[in-house]
Design an enzyme around this catalytic site. Structure first.
Site, short mmCIF file in Angstrom:
data_model
loop_
_atom_site.label_atom_id
_atom_site.label_comp_id
_atom_site.label_asym_id
_atom_site.label_seq_id
_atom_site.Cartn_x
_atom_site.Cartn_y
_atom_site.Cartn_z
CG LEU A 8 -2.01 -1.13 1.17
CD1 LEU A 8 -2.85 -1.12 2.45
CD2 LEU A 8 -2.91 -1.01 -0.06
CE1 TYR A 139 16.69 5.82 1.34
CE2 TYR A 139 15.14 4.48 2.59
CZ TYR A 139 15.58 5.00 1.39
OH TYR A 139 14.92 4.68 0.22
C1 VAH Z 1 13.49 9.04 0.08
N1 VAH Z 1 12.01 8.68 -1.83
O1 VAH Z 1 13.40 10.23 -0.18
C2 VAH Z 1 13.07 8.06 -1.02
C3 VAH Z 1 14.22 7.73 -1.92
C4 VAH Z 1 16.11 8.63 -3.26
C5 VAH Z 1 14.96 8.96 -2.38
O2 VAH Z 1 15.06 6.81 -1.34
O3 VAH Z 1 13.89 8.61 1.13
#
Ligand code: VAH
Length: 320
Positions: A8, A139
């Site tokens: 989703l 991340y």
């Molecule tokens: C983010 N949309 O902004 C994701 C992506 C490259 C950006 O990894 O974290």
């Protein structure tokens, strides 16, 4: 049969629709942490799944006898930076479960990486496929670790793992949540609803972007590619354009001349954006499996604005 986690989300909600059109509704099992009114929860198999629960994921994969897992469930960069420990547990715990279950059941596995897997010491222009990756965000650490884990499972167990380093993805169906590149989606919604947008990312912050239809095609083309052609597996650079807020605003003004852009920079998300490349090189994806992006900035802008305007008119008529 294909199991999609994070079905989703921004990618999942459109990918499931496309996969069901190609492979058949009953061959695509959509899963997410919670349900929603999205039609994919009703148009075919849908299961609630917390990807950190390995037993639950295994049970669903076994019950539906899946041979492919597309693992999209994850926290994006800005949220991950706010909740690094939660991000590590979800992003890495979920991926480890997907890897182990793919190994036990013999599934092909796709999971996305990102330009976020690069860091401040990575070459910022024409970023190579193989280069230094020392990201300074949780991340980015998750994405580099994910690339290495997927390569490890390929070399150690012969698991057919594949992945793409996605740029910022732009779509009109389901907005992203908690990303750094979300401004490039919000700006189109704001252009249609307000005729103006205040960007939290600064002028001249060039980042790679791609329209969602190209991202969906890239996933399917990579998964369908002959494995022996792939010199790389889990981390193909893919991109369609390198833009900053001013470039997007200029493209919007070609359709809506009065559009106004101003700035209120968010230092947290600007710091993440500043650690990423300005433009990456997608040659490996083009030569190894024929990647190509159909939408440039002009074509994407035209399509985004027309689709969002259509929806706004529909909503206005319905509420009238
Ligand atoms: C983010 N949309 O902004 C994701 C992506 C490259 C950006 O990894 O974290």
């Amino acid at each position: 049969k294909i199991l999609v986690t994070g079905a989703l989300g921004q990618i999942g909600s459109e990918l499931v629709v496309k996969l069901r059109e190609i492979y058949g509704v009953d061959h695509v099992v959509a899963t997410d942490l919670r349900s929603s009114a999205h039609e994919i929860t009703r148009s075919g198999p849908f299961e609630l799944l917390d990807v950190t629960n390995d037993k639950a994921m295994f049970e669903i994969a076994k019950r539906y006898e899946v041979d492919t897992i597309i693992h999209l469930a994850a926290l994006l960069s800005a949220t991950a930076e706010e909740k690094p420990l939660f991000a590590w547990n979800l992003n890495m715990g979920g991926l480890m479960n997907a890897l182990e279950i793919s190994r036990e059941l013999g599934c092909q596995l796709f999971t996305p990486s990102s330009i976020g897997s690069f860091g401040p010491t990575t070459p910022k222009y024409n970023t190579p496929q193989d280069t230094i990756q020392r990201p300074n965000t949780m991340y980015g650490v998750n994405k580099v670790s994910g690339e290495l884990l997927c390569d490890y499972y390929f070399h150690k167990y012969g698991l057919d793992t594949r992945g793409l380093r996605f740029p910022g993805l732009i779509s009109y169906m389901t907005p992203p949540g908690g990303g750094t590149t979300d401004y490039a989606v919000e700006i189109y919604y704001a252009a249609v609803t307000a005729g103006r947008y205040t960007s939290y990312i600064a002028k001249d912050s060039n980042m790679d972007m791609m329209y969602m239809p190209d991202a969906l095609d890239a996933i399917i083309d990579l998964m369908e590619a002959d494995s022996f052609r792939l010199m790389h597996r889990n981390s193909f650079n893919v991109t369609a354009m390198s833009v900053d807020p001013e470039a997007i605003a200029a493209a919007i003004r070609e359709e809506s001349p009065g559009f106004i852009l101003d700035y209120d920079v968010d230092p947290k998300r600007q710091a993440i954006a500043d650690s990423w490349p300005h433009s990456i090189d997608a040659t490996a994806a083009k030569t190894e499996w024929g990647f190509h992006a159909r939408y440039d900035l002009k074509a994407m802008t035209k399509d985004m604005l027309s689709k969002l305007s259509e929806r706004q008119c529909k909503n206005t008529n319905e509420s009238a």
